[in-house]
Design a protein around this motif. Structure first.
Motif: not given
Length: 258
Positions: A130-134, A145-146, A157-160, A166-167
């Motif tokens: 989940l990219h939020f750079r923009l 969400l992540a 899954l695990t959060l990174q 957030f991956e």
């Protein structure tokens, strides 16, 4: 930087080099598909490999993207934080995941992200970012969400967290573990590992390399377990040039950042 007298000297010809990609060998761009490896960096990696010095890339990107970025050079590589791995002999060693479960998670994530146009969902096949750079104002939303999906799908899954991302990566995928796997195989085994990275995702790799008696290098600012620090992607390029010039020269000391 302060000297670490308890660390062995770095003899380039006896090392095995591991590199993160985004933020380390390549500048971070607004979107992942805009990233590129500078030609001098590609040439330096090829020259190291040509000198018989093992080089591998360890990235959050899938292997297919890594091969496209480094073409025509194809290196031993670990993608998606170690969920995908190609050994030096070309053999694939990937984590086994349920594709139907991943497809369902993707549908749910896409639906959740649709309400936030500035949030970019990247499907890595076996992981999601989940990219939020923009849209930096969406950092809290992306985190929520992540965290929610990581909790609901904790068996998979695990959060990174990362830089403006957030991956959700496969449970069991670790840059530290994948470096250990490479170091147990030729041509890496018996050498001193060197790992260069820039992000929270690289800290497990730093810890593994430190435990193996190697050199860990953090690119940029921020707290880190790394023994040494380089200021930027450009500084990594300069360091690679110095490595090439040092071949056949006296060993360089390992230093630790303050």
């Amino acid at each position: 930087m302060s000297d670490r007298n308890d660390q062995p000297a770095l003899e380039v010809r006896r090392c095995a080099f591991f590199f993160d990609v985004d933020g380390t060998l390549a500048d971070i761009q607004p979107r992942p598909e805009l990233v590129f490896i500078p030609s001098p960096t590609l040439a330096a990696l090829e020259q190291l490999q040509g000198a018989g010095i093992p080089v591998a890339v360890i990235s959050g990107r899938p292997l297919s993207q890594l091969d496209a970025l480094f073409a025509p050079l194809q290196l031993p590589a670990a993608g998606v934080h170690g969920a995908e791995r190609r050994a030096a002999d070309g053999q694939r060693c990937d984590l086994a995941l349920d594709t139907q479960v991943l497809a369902q998670i993707e549908r749910e994530l896409a639906q959740a992200c649709a309400a936030y146009p500035g949030l970019y969902l990247e499907n890595k096949g076996v992981a999601f970012a989940l990219h939020f750079r923009l849209a930096p104002e969406l950092e809290t939303t992306a985190r929520r969400l992540a965290e929610d999906f990581a909790q609901r799908h904790a068996e998979v899954l695990t959060l990174q967290p990362g830089k403006c991302v957030f991956e959700l990566k496969p449970r069991g995928a670790s840059k530290g573990e994948v470096i250990r796997a490479f170091m147990a195989e030729p041509p890496f085994s018996g050498r001193q590992p060197v790992f260069v990275g820039d992000d929270l995702t690289d800290e497990a790799g730093f810890a593994a390399v430190n435990a193996l008696g190697g050199l860990s290098i953090k690119v940029g600012e921020g707290p880190s377990a790394a023994y040494r620090r380089l200021a930027s992607v450009a500084a990594v390029g300069d360091w690679l040039d110095a490595l090439l010039h040092s071949l056949g020269e006296p060993a360089m000391p390992i230093t630790k950042s303050d």
